[in-house]
Scaffold this active site. Structure first.
Site, short mmCIF file in Angstrom:
data_model
loop_
_atom_site.label_atom_id
_atom_site.label_comp_id
_atom_site.label_asym_id
_atom_site.label_seq_id
_atom_site.Cartn_x
_atom_site.Cartn_y
_atom_site.Cartn_z
N SER A 677 0.74 -1.19 -0.15
CA SER A 677 -0.07 -0.01 -0.02
C SER A 677 0.85 1.24 0.00
O SER A 677 0.35 2.40 0.11
CB SER A 677 -0.79 -0.01 1.13
OG SER A 677 -0.04 -0.22 2.54
N LYS A 720 -5.78 2.94 9.00
CA LYS A 720 -4.92 4.19 8.35
C LYS A 720 -5.73 5.35 8.61
O LYS A 720 -5.03 6.42 8.79
CB LYS A 720 -4.96 3.69 6.93
CG LYS A 720 -4.03 2.39 6.65
CD LYS A 720 -3.90 1.99 5.23
CE LYS A 720 -3.12 0.76 5.10
NZ LYS A 720 -2.94 0.37 3.52
#
Length: 773
Positions: A677, A720
């Site tokens: 990511s 996140k």
């Protein structure tokens, strides 16, 4: 008593009495005693030896000593290294302690000597005494086999009564108190009577001991005889067919008759009982058969508990025990609704997946309470042997059922809730594939007839409600994962942690530490400070420890400082927990070239990663530092390949990559990092450094990049976004395909964040690049 008074150095003896003509070794360690020996050696080597009444007394006074001692002559003196002196002394003459003259450096005693009187006794009396004492001594020697025959013979050859008494007294193993009595006996008659009494007592004690020993031996012999007779009777009964196992087999049959089980199961048990009867003469075989029958009888074949059908009650219990976790509660309520309508339905196999400390195990316990089910926990962490799940075959020594069958025995019903804890940590080795063994347990089509190697009869697990827990789904084999319904138990928000602490953790810890509710008050601001500054986790395990630490310090304050109520606020929090341990890396103050803020998922929640890129004149080398994993390195390679493919669009010179080295670094180099990511983050940072266009400081991003610049979806978005909020980020770029995840999130998580979905790198750069200054 003589008027002769003498002044001699004195030594207090512990547990020892020395008689005249007795030569003895003993160790001296007390400082005063060593000084007394040294004084005696300087003078005429004579020393007064007197015994303590209590050997444990370290510094005895005159009251702690017997009144009569002996004057001894030091024959030999050996000094050891460890402040100890070994002395060889010969007893010479009895003396009575009058008083101590000095007690400073060493003991100096004033003693009165016993007069050596001529004792005029008739010869017949002496002969009678001689024969009497010898007779007692012979009887003593006969009873005491440890007495040396040579020594006894030498003593019996002496014809003088005085010497016989002295020699017996010296060589007889007796207590120091008895020797002291002989020492204090002034005349020959007194010594004769004292020694005679001691010998008589010893003879009587030894006779009693021998009698007791004989009785014990008789009893042991009797038990041995009874054992042999019992064994003989057993053989006779076996020959006649009248065995003890008959009554045990009858008991097994009665239990089988009452057992709630199918006809096939009962027939199998009856066959095993018959085999048990036939094996009556073979202990080993009968023992194995007995264990197997007892296991079959203890299994709940058709015995089931009645589930709670009251949806409101179940929902109330779930709400009481846990804050949040709406998806889990909703799924359990759906299961209960279906079970209520169908009367019977296949139990789902749920897998609660999430970081440690998020309450996965306690959820399972609450579900069992809400449904009124028996609860069984099976820990699978580190299980390697397939037999742990399926059981051992009965042909092995020490065979036993597997954990699943044992769990049913423990529950006592066939429809319990079974928690398979840490299912992601099962492993495989030469003993078998444990995860494959679990397939039969967790497959709805197969677990109706689960075969345990030990039990052999198929077990119906279809009504068991299995709940598994896992931290990382990546380590669970795909076929096993496919058979479970995954429910994500994600990280808690700060607000959720605050609610959990107020409603559950603080009351629990207050009670655990013996406090009353009114004795401790943790203000909300202090609780938020604990969550932000003293814990860094997805769950609430560390938070509970910090609250426990506050409770311990509160308990001490209440007891030591007599405080009635302790209030913990933001100002005095450091007094309880010390300085804050964690700080979130805040966003940069200014826009910078080659520095981009990325978002990462970790096992303890979300975090932000600041990716830095530097350019240096060189030969086109590509450096990656910061303990990056293979996936992350490949993402960086993909990013640079994409940039080179669009170099012309951004006016990058064709020879730029040959003449410059590119160095990518992610700070906190000691911490391993991996995952796909960070692809768009590293590409943005590299392009910013190459084009010298600054990146906005208030922007963070996450997403995987392809060679053509497409942005692919990622996982762990909730964690996140929470990390971005903690860092003060205002705008977050996420993959377009993750929009559905955002829509499912609570408003509390997304509030204050501008979430921009992006499909390509052009969109990323448009949002991230600031104007050139």
């Amino acid at each position: 008593m003589s008027d002769m008074i003498q002044h001699l150095p004195a030594i207090a003896l512990r547990g020892t009495t020395i008689l005249p003509d007795m030569i003895v070794h003993f160790d001296v360690s007390r400082e005063k005693s060593i000084k007394a020996i040294e004084k005696a050696m300087v003078q005429d080597q004579r020393v007064f030896l007197i015994t303590q009444r209590d050997p444990q007394t370290e510094e005895p006074s005159q009251e702690d000593l017997y009144t009569v001692g002996i004057i001894g002559e030091i024959k030999q003196l050996v000094k050891n290294r460890k402040n100890m002196v070994q002395v060889l002394v010969e007893g010479k003459q009895r003396a009575e302690l009058v008083r101590f003259d000095s007690e400073d450096v060493y003991l100096e005693a004033e003693v009165a000597l016993f007069e050596e009187e001529e004792i005029s006794l008739d010869e017949n009396v002496k002969e009678a005494m001689l024969r009497g004492i010898k007779e007692l001594f012979v009887r003593y020697c006969n009873e005491n086999t440890k007495m040396s025959k040579d020594l006894a013979g030498q003593i019996l050859e002496i014809e003088e009564i005085e010497k016989v008494i002295d020699q017996i007294a010296v060589n007889l193993p007796m207590k120091y108190e008895d020797k002291q009595k002989i020492l204090e006996a002034a005349s020959l008659e007194d010594r004769y009577e004292t020694l005679g009494m001691i010998l008589s007592n010893e003879i009587e004690i030894m006779q009693i001991r021998i009698d007791l020993s004989n009785k014990v031996k008789e009893r042991v012999d009797k038990n041995q005889r009874e054992y042999i007779l019992r064994e003989q009777m057993k053989v006779i009964r076996e020959e006649l067919g009248d065995q003890d196992t008959v009554s045990e087999a009858d008991r097994f049959k009665e239990q089988t008759d009452k057992l709630k089980a199918s006809k096939e199961v009962k027939e199998k048990i009856y066959k095993e009982i018959q085999r048990f009867q036939n094996a009556a003469g073979v202990q080993a075989e009968a023992g194995v058969a007995r264990s197997y029958i007892e296991t079959l009888l203890s299994l709940p074949w058709d015995k089931a508990s009645r589930d709670n059908k009251n949806l409101k009650k179940a929902n109330k219990i779930l709400e009481e025990d846990h804050y949040g976790l709406e998806k889990v509660k909703e799924r359990i309520m759906e299961f209960l609704a279906v079970r209520t309508l169908t009367k019977k339905g296949e139990s789902p196999i749920l897998c609660l997946a999430g970081p440690p400390g998020t309450g996965k195990t306690s959820i399972a316990r609450s579900v069992a309470r809400a449904l009124d089910k028996e609860y069984v926990r099976i820990s699978l962490g580190g299980v390697r042997d397939e037999a742990e799940i399926r059981g051992h075959r009965r042909t092995y020594i020490g065979a036993m059922p597997g954990r699943i069958a044992n769990g049913l025995i423990q529950a006592g019903v066939k429809n319990p809730l079974v928690l398979l804890d840490e299912i992601d940590k099962v492993s495989s080795d030469y003993k078998g594939d444990t995860s494959s063994a679990l397939l039969e347990v967790l497959d709805a089509e197969q677990n109706k007839k689960f075969r345990d190697h030990y039990v052999e009869i198929p077990l119906d697990l279809s009504e068991v409600l299995f709940i598994a827990t896992a931290n990382d789904l990546q380590t669970i084999p795909r076929p096993l994962l496919d058979r479970m319904e995954i429910i994500e138990v994600s990280s808690y928000t700060e607000n959720e942690k605050s609610h959990i602490a107020m409603e559950h953790l603080i009351p629990k810890q207050v009670k655990k530490h013996g406090l009353k509710k009114e004795q401790l008050c943790i203000e909300e601001a202090a609780l938020h400070e604990i969550i932000a500054g003293y814990t860094k986790e997805a769950g609430v395990r560390s938070l509970e420890r910090r609250i426990g630490e506050i409770c311990r310090k509160t308990a001490r304050k209440i007891l030591e400082e007599k405080e009635e109520t302790v209030t913990v606020n933001k100002e005095n929090l450091e007094n309880f927990l010390g300085r804050a341990r964690y700080t979130y890396q805040k966003k940069n103050e200014t826009d910078e070239v080659g520095i981009v803020r990325g978002l990462a998922w970790t096992s303890v929640g979300g975090d932000t990663l600041q990716i830095e890129v530097n350019l240096m004149p060189g030969k086109g080398d590509f450096l990656l530092t910061g303990q990056l994993g293979d996936v992350m390195k490949e993402s960086a390679q993909t990013g640079i390949s994409y940039i080179r493919s669009v170099a012309e669009k951004y006016h990058i010179d064709a020879d730029f990559f040959k003449e410059h080295d590119i160095h990518i670094h992610i700070p906190e180099g000691a911490v391993p990092k991996d995952g796909p990511s960070a692809g768009i983050t590293m590409a943005t940072a590299m392009l910013s450094a190459i084009t010298e266009v600054p990146v906005k400081a208030d922007v963070a991003m996450t997403g995987e990049i392809t060679l053509r610049g497409r942005v692919l979806p990622i996982g762990g978005l909730k964690e996140k976004l929470l990390a971005a909020k903690s860092a003060g980020i205002e705008k977050v770029l996420i993959p377009f395909e993750n929009q559905a995840d955002v829509e499912e999130m609570e408003k509390e998580i997304t509030e204050g964040l501008e979430i921009v979905p992006v499909k390509t790198m052009e969109e990323v750069l448009k949002q991230a690049f600031a104007e050139k200054k």
